[in-house]
Design an enzyme around this catalytic site. Structure first.
Site, mmCIF file in Angstrom:
data_model
loop_
_atom_site.group_PDB
_atom_site.id
_atom_site.type_symbol
_atom_site.label_atom_id
_atom_site.label_comp_id
_atom_site.label_asym_id
_atom_site.label_seq_id
_atom_site.Cartn_x
_atom_site.Cartn_y
_atom_site.Cartn_z
ATOM 1 N N TYR A 99 4.787 10.960 2.966
ATOM 2 C CA TYR A 99 3.551 10.184 2.796
ATOM 3 C C TYR A 99 2.671 10.668 1.435
ATOM 4 O O TYR A 99 1.748 10.289 1.300
ATOM 5 C CB TYR A 99 2.947 9.984 4.018
ATOM 6 C CG TYR A 99 3.165 8.537 4.628
ATOM 7 C CD1 TYR A 99 4.289 8.410 5.466
ATOM 8 C CD2 TYR A 99 2.493 7.569 4.693
ATOM 9 C CE1 TYR A 99 4.795 7.476 5.868
ATOM 10 C CE2 TYR A 99 2.488 6.536 5.304
ATOM 11 C CZ TYR A 99 3.817 6.277 5.830
ATOM 12 O OH TYR A 99 4.102 5.149 6.545
ATOM 13 N N TRP A 103 0.762 -1.374 0.109
ATOM 14 C CA TRP A 103 0.027 0.117 0.040
ATOM 15 C C TRP A 103 0.815 1.070 -0.097
ATOM 16 O O TRP A 103 0.579 2.234 -0.603
ATOM 17 C CB TRP A 103 -0.824 -0.066 1.434
ATOM 18 C CG TRP A 103 -1.825 1.400 1.425
ATOM 19 C CD1 TRP A 103 -2.954 1.418 0.805
ATOM 20 C CD2 TRP A 103 -1.309 2.500 2.387
ATOM 21 N NE1 TRP A 103 -3.200 2.705 1.354
ATOM 22 C CE2 TRP A 103 -2.546 3.600 2.087
ATOM 23 C CE3 TRP A 103 -0.238 2.645 3.047
ATOM 24 C CZ2 TRP A 103 -2.485 4.530 2.633
ATOM 25 C CZ3 TRP A 103 -0.183 3.950 3.671
ATOM 26 C CH2 TRP A 103 -1.307 4.821 3.425
ATOM 27 N N HIS A 104 2.106 1.159 0.537
ATOM 28 C CA HIS A 104 2.778 2.210 0.774
ATOM 29 C C HIS A 104 3.636 2.857 -0.510
ATOM 30 O O HIS A 104 3.677 3.802 -0.896
ATOM 31 C CB HIS A 104 4.082 2.179 1.810
ATOM 32 C CG HIS A 104 3.663 2.191 3.221
ATOM 33 N ND1 HIS A 104 2.980 1.134 3.997
ATOM 34 C CD2 HIS A 104 3.682 3.414 3.929
ATOM 35 C CE1 HIS A 104 2.639 1.613 4.999
ATOM 36 N NE2 HIS A 104 2.974 2.951 5.042
ATOM 37 N N GLY A 105 3.718 1.793 -1.450
ATOM 38 C CA GLY A 105 4.345 1.917 -2.739
ATOM 39 C C GLY A 105 4.490 0.839 -3.460
ATOM 40 O O GLY A 105 4.674 -0.306 -2.922
ATOM 41 N N PHE A 131 2.511 8.237 -1.192
ATOM 42 C CA PHE A 131 1.776 7.156 -1.027
ATOM 43 C C PHE A 131 0.237 7.044 -1.358
ATOM 44 O O PHE A 131 -0.635 6.446 -1.225
ATOM 45 C CB PHE A 131 1.871 6.345 0.314
ATOM 46 C CG PHE A 131 3.414 6.443 0.874
ATOM 47 C CD1 PHE A 131 4.400 5.979 -0.301
ATOM 48 C CD2 PHE A 131 3.853 6.618 1.911
ATOM 49 C CE1 PHE A 131 5.713 5.900 0.061
ATOM 50 C CE2 PHE A 131 5.182 6.485 2.276
ATOM 51 C CZ PHE A 131 6.136 6.203 1.368
#
Lengths: 342, 462
Positions: B459, B328-330, B462
């Site tokens: 962030y 989900w972060h990248g 993301f």
């Protein structure tokens, strides 16, 4: 409510104070200072580069407006030594470092259409390097506002105010350097005449300021001439289009335009003409320009070969820019071409 | 538009706040905020709002259909379609480049064909900022309605407000509609104390971002730009420095979001609670990016079975949940590795606890901090080579190396803040007297004048 008002008003007051102090000192030269130009004009002094900063565009418009200009030159920093003949009031130098087809088009649009002008249009080959990024002209109002409120600028302002105590009461001062006077701040590395031409610090006072030398050519295009010629693969069509738009506007206004490429010292001309990374583009540029100028009924004079002009290698102090004597030869050839076109 | 930018601080925020309190009617206020939020989003790229509108429409319509349907299988179908709809947008814009890139590389290995046009196409896909956040918010909305813990919203304006509200739009906190919806029902009168409290919290976040996170970033980025030159001290300093940097960066954003929302009379959920004081990885995730970890728990880990189907299944669920959380972060394997590393830490914690292992709290806090810091290398460095180089430096393979004095000084200050002070949203800003408020105004001016050279929030990617 009182504590909210306290917070907002104190924060705004502090930011305003920072902004006002940065505006006064203007440590990175982003604020246009017409008063400094006016003072230099009134006193018959030169204007230090510190006070022009990045506002070349505004400065050159000011130069144009304050002279009965009928002939002017545009181009990069390499045309900046092209100056008026003694006593000539109708000539202005509107070139500046980092200018290019798009910014010259913008400048043309900003100039009044009448009276008709004779324009000497210095075109640089590296303008057509498709990877060359043209610097912006004047900073936008919002970016100036951000700059004025920035801590970076504030810290530098404090440093400058500590170095020069007069800055707390005066934004600039008049100084005698060599035999001339300069409206300046701390260090006039470069100064401007009010006709728009440029004076090096070592020309002002050769005893005080050392003459700079040329950086030797090593074959590394990323460092040679600030990397302007690096990664040059093709002639940039967008830039050619912008150049043509400028020429088209000049024709609409009935101006006479003489195009030229500023001269190169012999060893650099050799590099441009023979280095396989540059030669095809360089020759392409020299073939294209006369055709582009002719398309709009204008003349192109071939001045890129400094030796044929009679300029010696030592007349290019940094192997890039011409000195005053060589620039005078350029001016003579341009005048001659303009007369022939008439 | 960045919170730490002059256009936001000096134009957008004052104008929107002033207009909000000048508008007399509640619905007009909601409309104003939705319009301002779409403008805020369009500031990054003009077409981003269309994407958010599509996501809003899908989840809003899905919610109404879910509530309308009585049959279980149809409700499942609607839920599946709704989730697929919002995830499809995220999948395309966030993961098509990742999947497409690997697929093309694979095809290249087999066929020796290059497909430059396809490469250019997948490389040209732009990731819309904030999409991961509002996608998760849309999914939680649909699932909550499906589970019957939330009534579907019938007012599209209130729902649009929920997804687009600019304080949490770009980088969270991930808000659930059940928290926001009751706060949208009535008009909030202008309350100077509340506005002041919001501004003070915002100021603390802004200062934390530009003075601490950006200060650390300057040195961490400098050293990590050449990972092969890191000695043992500089490598550890970079890992610890990045740990503090990302915490200050992201928690600052959360503080600013909470403060901004409070100005408009909205209380958002807090997202951080001094996570480096956690005494176990489990506790760390109860204190770090809390709205994400609770989302992953409620909408992924528990539906997968949680810990109800035995230890092995629980370990697998933890690995899957944290691996997907990493993704989900990248769209990059290093984020998956980081997520799975934390999955391993969490299952290791469960096993250790079952065996009765325990450490004195200060030792446990230090050990957890160390493990988390080791994991940050996976998060920060994007290639296996660079990750290996940093770990090599941390293991002393390149000797002692230089001592990064400035970075160590920043780490000292950061540690004092992290271990000596409570999380900023816990500070009693609403009770601050005039002297404290004046000090905060000075802090605001210093922080605002620093935004000129500020970095974007981590962030945002993301």
């Amino acid at each position: 409510m009182r504590r909210l008002v306290l917070f907002v008003s104190l924060a705004l007051a502090l930011l305003s104070g920072v902004g006002a102090f940065n505006w006064w000192i203007d440590p990175f030269g982003e604020v246009w200072k017409p008063a400094a130009v006016a003072e230099a004009r009134k006193a018959g002094c030169l204007l230090s580069q510190e006070l022009v900063g990045v506002r070349y565009y505004s400065f050159k418009l000011d130069v144009f407006e304050h002279r009965p200009t009928r002939t002017f030159v545009v181009g990069s920093s390499r045309v900046l030594k092209i100056a008026p003949h003694p006593g000539e009031q109708s000539f202005a130098n509107l070139g500046y470092p980092g200018s290019g087809p798009e910014t010259i088009l913008k400048l043309f649009r900003a100039l009044p259409p009448k009276p008709a002008q004779t324009v000497y249009f210095g075109v640089e080959a590296f303008w057509l390097n498709d990877t060359y990024v043209l610097p912006a002209t004047d900073p936008s109002d919002s970016s100036i506002a951000e700059y004025l409120l920035s801590r970076n600028a504030f810290e530098r302002s404090v440093e400058l105010a500590r170095q020069s105590h007069y800055l707390t009461s005066d934004r600039w001062q008049r100084a005698t350097i060599g035999r001339g006077c300069v409206i300046q701040r701390n260090y006039p590395s470069i100064a401007w005449r009010l006709d728009g031409s440029r004076v090096w610090s070592w020309e002002l006072d050769p005893k005080r300021y050392p003459k700079f030398g040329a950086t030797p050519y090593t074959g590394d295009l990323s460092t040679w001439r600030n990397g302007y010629f690096a990664d040059w693969h093709s002639l940039d069509e967008e830039r050619v289009r912008a150049l043509e738009q400028a020429l088209s506007l000049a024709r609409t206004r009935g101006w006479h335009v003489v195009g030229f490429a500023p001269p190169e010292p012999p060893h650099m001309l050799h590099v441009l003409a023979t280095d396989p990374r540059l030669a095809p583009q360089w020759h392409g540029f020299l073939r294209l320009m006369p055709r582009v100028f002719a398309r709009y009924g204008f003349t192109w004079v071939s001045l890129e070969d400094g030796r044929r002009l009679g300029c010696r290698s030592n007349q290019f102090p940094d192997a890039f820019h011409t000195d005053a004597a060589c620039s005078l030869r350029v001016r003579d050839r341009l005048d001659e071409a303009a007369r022939r076109a008439d | 538009m960045l919170f730490n930018s002059f256009p936001f601080l000096l134009a957008f925020l004052p104008l929107v706040a002033a207009a909000y309190f000048l508008v007399p009617r509640h619905r007009l206020r909601l409309l104003l905020i939705v319009g301002a939020s779409y403008y805020f989003y369009a500031y990054a790229e003009w077409w981003f709002p269309a994407l958010m509108a599509a996501s809003t429409l899908i989840s809003f319509a899905g919610g109404l259909l879910l509530e309308h349907e009585r049959f279980r299988y149809r409700r499942r179908l609607v839920l599946g379609l709704g989730i697929f709809g919002v995830l499809a947008l995220l999948g395309y814009f966030k993961y098509a480049q990742f999947v497409g890139g690997y697929a093309l590389d694979f095809v290249h290995v087999i066929t020796r064909q290059q497909f430059p046009g396809l490469h250019a196409f997948v490389n040209g896909i732009v990731l819309p900022i904030g999409i991961s956040f509002y996608t998760f918010e849309g999914i939680s909305y649909l699932v909550d309605i499906y589970r019957g813990t939330l009534r579907a919203e019938r007012d599209p304006l209130r729902y649009a407000f929920f997804l687009s509200f600019f304080p949490h739009l770009i980088a969270g906190p991930i808000v659930r509609y059940g928290i926001l919806q009751p706060q949208l029902l009535e008009k909030k009168p202008f309350d100077a104390d509340r506005v002041r409290s919001g501004l003070l919290l915002f100021t603390l976040g802004l200062a934390k971002k530009v003075l601490l996170a950006d200060g650390l970033a300057r040195y961490v980025d400098h050293y990590l730009a050449a990972p092969t030159e890191l000695g043992v001290v500089s490598a550890w300093a970079c890992a610890v420095g990045f740990g503090f940097q990302i915490y200050f960066d992201f928690s600052a954003y959360s503080d600013m979001a909470l403060g901004l929302a409070r100005i408009f009379g909205i209380e958002l959920p807090w997202n951080f609670d001094r996570p480096y004081r956690a005494a176990s990885p489990t506790e760390f995730w109860r204190r770090w990016h809390v709205t994400l970890s609770s989302w992953l728990r409620d909408y992924l880990y528990l539906p997968l079975g949680g810990n109800r189907k035995g230890e092995q299944r629980r370990d697998l669920n933890l690995l899957a949940t944290m691996g997907l959380g990493g993704l989900w972060h990248g769209a990059s394997l290093n984020f998956v590795a980081w997520g799975m590393y934390h999955g391993l830490l969490l299952s290791g914690t469960h096993h250790g606890r079952r065996r009765g292992w325990s450490l004195p709290r200060p030792v446990a806090v230090a050990a957890t901090f160390l493990l988390v810091v080791i994991g940050w290398v996976l998060f920060r460095m994007h290639s296996a080579t660079a990750i290996g180089q940093v770990y090599g430096g941390m293991l002393g393979l390149r000797g002692f190396g230089e001592t990064p004095g400035h970075l160590l000084a920043y780490i000292g200050v950061s540690a004092a803040v992290v271990f000596g002070l409570p999380e900023e949203w816990r500070w009693p800003v609403e009770r601050w007297n005039a002297a404290w408020v004046a000090a905060a105004a000075v802090l605001f001016a210093v922080a605002a004048s620093s935004v000129y050279t500020s970095h974007p929030f981590i962030y945002f990617r993301f």
